[in-house]
Design a protein around this motif. Structure first.
Motif, short mmCIF file in Angstrom:
data_model
loop_
_atom_site.label_atom_id
_atom_site.label_comp_id
_atom_site.label_asym_id
_atom_site.label_seq_id
_atom_site.Cartn_x
_atom_site.Cartn_y
_atom_site.Cartn_z
N VAL A 24 0.83 -1.21 0.00
CA VAL A 24 0.00 0.00 0.00
C VAL A 24 0.87 1.26 0.00
CG1 VAL A 24 -0.26 -0.06 2.54
CG2 VAL A 24 -1.94 1.16 1.14
N THR A 25 0.49 2.19 -0.89
CA THR A 25 1.15 3.50 -0.88
C THR A 25 0.29 4.46 -0.07
OG1 THR A 25 2.01 3.13 -3.11
CG2 THR A 25 1.99 5.41 -2.32
N LEU A 26 0.87 5.02 0.98
CA LEU A 26 0.18 6.05 1.76
C LEU A 26 0.97 7.33 1.56
CD1 LEU A 26 -0.47 3.95 5.01
CD2 LEU A 26 -2.08 4.45 3.16
N PHE A 27 0.43 8.20 0.69
CA PHE A 27 1.19 9.39 0.31
C PHE A 27 0.28 10.61 0.34
CE2 PHE A 27 3.25 12.45 -2.37
CZ PHE A 27 4.60 12.28 -2.08
N PRO A 28 0.63 11.66 1.06
CA PRO A 28 1.76 11.71 1.98
C PRO A 28 1.50 10.79 3.17
CG PRO A 28 0.38 13.64 2.24
CD PRO A 28 -0.18 12.89 1.09
N PHE A 29 2.59 10.25 3.71
CA PHE A 29 2.43 9.28 4.79
C PHE A 29 1.81 9.94 6.01
CE2 PHE A 29 3.85 6.99 8.57
CZ PHE A 29 3.38 5.72 8.25
N ASP A 30 0.83 9.28 6.58
CA ASP A 30 0.20 9.74 7.81
C ASP A 30 0.03 8.51 8.70
OD1 ASP A 30 -1.60 10.42 9.81
OD2 ASP A 30 -2.76 11.77 8.54
N PRO A 31 0.59 8.54 9.89
CA PRO A 31 0.46 7.37 10.78
C PRO A 31 -0.99 6.95 10.99
CG PRO A 31 2.05 8.92 11.69
CD PRO A 31 1.43 9.59 10.49
N GLU A 32 -1.90 7.90 10.99
CA GLU A 32 -3.31 7.57 11.16
C GLU A 32 -3.83 6.71 10.01
OE1 GLU A 32 -5.99 8.09 13.29
OE2 GLU A 32 -4.32 8.28 14.67
N HIS A 33 -3.29 6.95 8.82
CA HIS A 33 -3.74 6.17 7.66
C HIS A 33 -3.24 4.72 7.76
CE1 HIS A 33 -4.54 9.87 4.87
NE2 HIS A 33 -5.16 9.94 6.02
N TRP A 90 3.66 -8.26 8.58
CA TRP A 90 4.35 -7.22 7.82
C TRP A 90 5.28 -7.78 6.76
CZ3 TRP A 90 2.28 -2.62 8.58
CH2 TRP A 90 1.53 -2.46 9.74
N ALA A 91 5.42 -6.99 5.70
CA ALA A 91 6.44 -7.25 4.68
C ALA A 91 7.06 -5.89 4.37
CB ALA A 91 5.82 -7.85 3.43
N LEU A 92 8.07 -5.86 3.52
CA LEU A 92 8.68 -4.60 3.11
C LEU A 92 8.43 -4.40 1.62
CD1 LEU A 92 12.01 -4.83 5.14
CD2 LEU A 92 9.95 -3.51 5.70
N GLY A 93 8.13 -3.15 1.23
CA GLY A 93 7.71 -2.89 -0.14
C GLY A 93 8.49 -1.81 -0.87
N PRO A 94 9.81 -2.00 -1.08
CA PRO A 94 10.53 -1.03 -1.94
C PRO A 94 9.86 -1.04 -3.32
CG PRO A 94 11.84 -3.04 -1.63
CD PRO A 94 10.66 -3.15 -0.71
N SER A 95 9.44 0.12 -3.79
CA SER A 95 8.52 0.18 -4.93
C SER A 95 9.06 -0.55 -6.16
CB SER A 95 8.24 1.65 -5.28
OG SER A 95 7.34 1.74 -6.34
N ARG A 154 -6.73 -12.31 6.46
CA ARG A 154 -5.30 -12.33 6.82
C ARG A 154 -4.59 -11.36 5.89
NH1 ARG A 154 -3.08 -16.09 9.72
NH2 ARG A 154 -4.72 -17.62 9.34
N ALA A 155 -3.80 -10.45 6.44
CA ALA A 155 -3.14 -9.44 5.61
C ALA A 155 -1.66 -9.36 5.94
CB ALA A 155 -3.80 -8.08 5.80
N VAL A 156 -0.86 -9.32 4.90
CA VAL A 156 0.58 -9.08 5.06
C VAL A 156 0.82 -7.70 4.45
CG1 VAL A 156 2.89 -9.92 4.53
CG2 VAL A 156 1.01 -11.56 4.85
N VAL A 157 0.95 -6.70 5.30
CA VAL A 157 0.99 -5.32 4.84
C VAL A 157 2.43 -4.89 4.59
CG1 VAL A 157 0.37 -2.93 5.42
CG2 VAL A 157 -1.11 -4.82 6.17
N GLY A 158 2.66 -4.29 3.43
CA GLY A 158 4.00 -3.76 3.13
C GLY A 158 3.86 -2.35 2.57
N LEU A 159 4.30 -1.37 3.33
CA LEU A 159 4.26 0.01 2.82
C LEU A 159 5.12 0.09 1.56
CD1 LEU A 159 4.78 2.02 6.12
CD2 LEU A 159 2.73 2.06 4.67
N GLN A 160 4.59 0.78 0.55
CA GLN A 160 5.37 0.96 -0.68
C GLN A 160 6.16 2.26 -0.58
OE1 GLN A 160 4.92 0.47 -5.48
NE2 GLN A 160 3.09 0.97 -4.39
N TYR A 161 7.48 2.16 -0.78
CA TYR A 161 8.32 3.34 -0.59
C TYR A 161 9.43 3.41 -1.65
CZ TYR A 161 11.13 -0.21 1.81
OH TYR A 161 11.82 -1.36 2.11
#
Ligand SMILES: [Zn+2]
Length: 510
Positions: free
Chosen positions: A134-143, A219-224, A157-164
């Motif tokens: 998921v891309t959260l842009f601009p990043f907001d901790p609340e999002h 969690w996972a990691l999401g380098p774009s 079941r979700a494996v969330v990886g911020l896209q950065y």
């Protein structure tokens, strides 16, 4: 009567179903019961009647095909409100219309509602796990918290990886800096853009990775994409993945433009992003490469040698004119792959049945010779292949004792399965998703007889309705602006297609 030995344990008996244990086209479902205790399958058998007591919830599976919950191994929740907005467009056009960096900041309500909607669609079509890049842009901790809340409330079941990323998108797309007037450069973006205000990885580590483990959100990691990330960011990603034992998901060679960028930008790695990843140390079983359409033969060999995984997304690859991945070459090399439904704005449906069928069909035209069977490979990719991508092959993607109770029931009286010639072939080639009746995640019934149980569906629809007007208003503006740029986009696109990158993945009939 509650048996003393059952007290304090959550028990679900899926009774009298046609259990599909394997992924082969000749596997015949067997009539049996599945017992799930505290979220884990403990027994599959025909003699489990004795466990039927008041403490055990019963889900009648008579005339139901019982399959493992499917795994959406590449998905983005950020544009679930955009399904049906666009026709086929080249990837680079689509990015300007669909992705968060082009939009004003969203509300927390919209982020939560859109995440719920996407998860709901996944569940309704038999997926029990999503990898959300998921891309959260601009990043907001609340999002980010809204995303986590949504998954926990709906029960998938979700494996969330911020896209950065830490490079400006325009510098990573061939010819864009040349063809667009300079005054536009600051406003052109791609899937993720550098975020000057916050270090997302530090935030993630401090607030989530070091925090208490959650039941179904991991969690996972999401380098774009590698070309959007500096050496430092890739190395930091790998170090963090090793520290917290996380999988990494990134986009590789989705379009010809991405392959061309590699040829132009990385002569020191022979123009190969895979060689660059190898040099940076971000390769191996932790790493999942979404799309992989424009891989070359030596790169496929390197993936096989290092145990690096691929996630194929045939729905978006066709709609965005990216092309057909070298499926036979990947299979022959023994590269493990999962399947994804990707974005709602370019696949339009979170539907693994569509993805499996399209996978099998594009595999068919990626090789002129007959065989091998692709239906079993498609179903494997949607289940055990996805589990492998998530490093969860020990407890997800199969129906067997010791595996999590992620189970889907399908209606065997639907015309799809009448007559039942091959359960796996009919799942892949015949089923549309219409037959999904019940969905169980972690031994909890999330969908029963087609109806969402964890949250009120009417409430979910009302939430969506309240945020849609703002989204649609913004979409219209973003689309209008992108339409005004089409001359520049087409110029860059034609220049890209005039180049030779050593392969052709688009069928042009010429
Ligand atoms: Zn993607």
């Amino acid at each position: 009567m509650t048996s003393p030995q059952h007290e304090g344990h959550r028990r679900l008996l899926i009774a009298n179903g046609s259990i599909l244990r394997g992924v082969g086209v000749d596997d015949v479902p067997e009539i049996a019961d599945v017992l799930i205790v505290d979220g884990v399958i403990t027994e599959i058998g025909t003699d489990l009647v004795a466990v039927r007591d008041e403490a055990t919830e019963i889900l009648d599976a008579t005339d139901k095909l019982v399959i493992p919950g499917m795994i959406n191994s590449h998905y983005h929740s950020h544009d679930t409100l955009a399904k049906g907005t666009l026709e086929e467009e080249p990837l680079e056009y689509w990015r300007l219309m669909a992705l968060p960096p082009q939009y004003p900041k969203r509300s927390r309500e919209e982020v939560k509602a859109r995440t719920l909607l996407g998860a709901y669609e996944c569940l309704r079509s038999g997926m029990t796990t999503v990898q959300d890049m998921v891309t959260l842009f601009p990043f907001d901790p609340e999002h980010l918290e809204a995303v986590v809340e949504a998954y926990e409330e709906i029960g998938i079941r979700a494996v969330v990886g911020l896209q950065y990323a830490d490079k400006k998108g325009i510098s990573t797309i061939p010819f864009w800096e040349d063809v667009f007037p300079e005054e536009l450069h600051g406003s052109l973006s791609t899937a993720a853009e550098p975020d000057a205000d916050i270090d997302q990885l530090s935030y993630l580590e401090e607030h989530y990775l070091q925090g208490p483990a959650r039941e179904r959100v991991t969690w996972a990691l999401g380098p774009s994409a590698p070309e959007r990330c500096s050496t430092g960011l890739l190395q930091r990603t790998m170090a963090l993945a090793e520290k917290y034992d996380l999988q990494i998901f990134t986009h590789i060679y989705e379009s010809k433009g991405m392959a061309l960028q590699a040829r132009r930008e990385y002569p020191q790695y022979a123009g190969s992003l895979i060689r660059r990843l190898q040099e940076e140390g971000m390769i191996g079983p932790r790493v999942n490469l979404a799309h992989s359409v424009w891989l070359l033969p030596d790169e496929i060999e390197l993936l096989a040698e290092t145990g690096t995984n691929v996630v194929l997304n045939p729905l978006s690859n066709l709609k965005l004119k990216s092309g057909i991945p070298p499926i036979h070459a990947l299979e022959e090399a023994g590269v493990s792959f999962g399947l994804g439904c990707d974005n709602c704005s370019c696949s339009d449906a979170q539907n693994m049945f569509q993805a499996m069928k399209l996978f099998a069909l594009v595999a068919a035209i990626s090789n002129p010779d007959p065989g091998p069977n692709q239906a079993d490979r498609a179903f494997h990719a949607a289940t055990a292949g996805g589990a492998h991508a998530l490093d969860r092959e020990e407890d997800l993607g199969r129906l067997a004792p010791g595996y999590r109770g992620d189970v889907v029931l399908m209606d065997l009286t639907d015309p799809t399965f009448v007559p039942l010639n091959s359960a796996v072939r009919q799942l892949v080639y015949t089923e549309s998703g219409r037959g999904v009746t019940d969905v169980v995640v972690d031994g909890r019934i999330v969908i029963r007889a087609g109806v969402l149980q964890t949250i009120d569906p009417a409430d979910l629809l009302a939430r969506i309705a309240s945020v849609v007007p703002e989204f649609q208003k913004d979409f219209e503006q973003v689309k209008k602006r992108a339409d005004g740029l089409s001359g520049y986009l087409l110029e860059a696109h034609h220049r890209t297609w005039a180049e030779d990158v050593g392969a052709n993945r688009l069928f042009t009939g010429r």
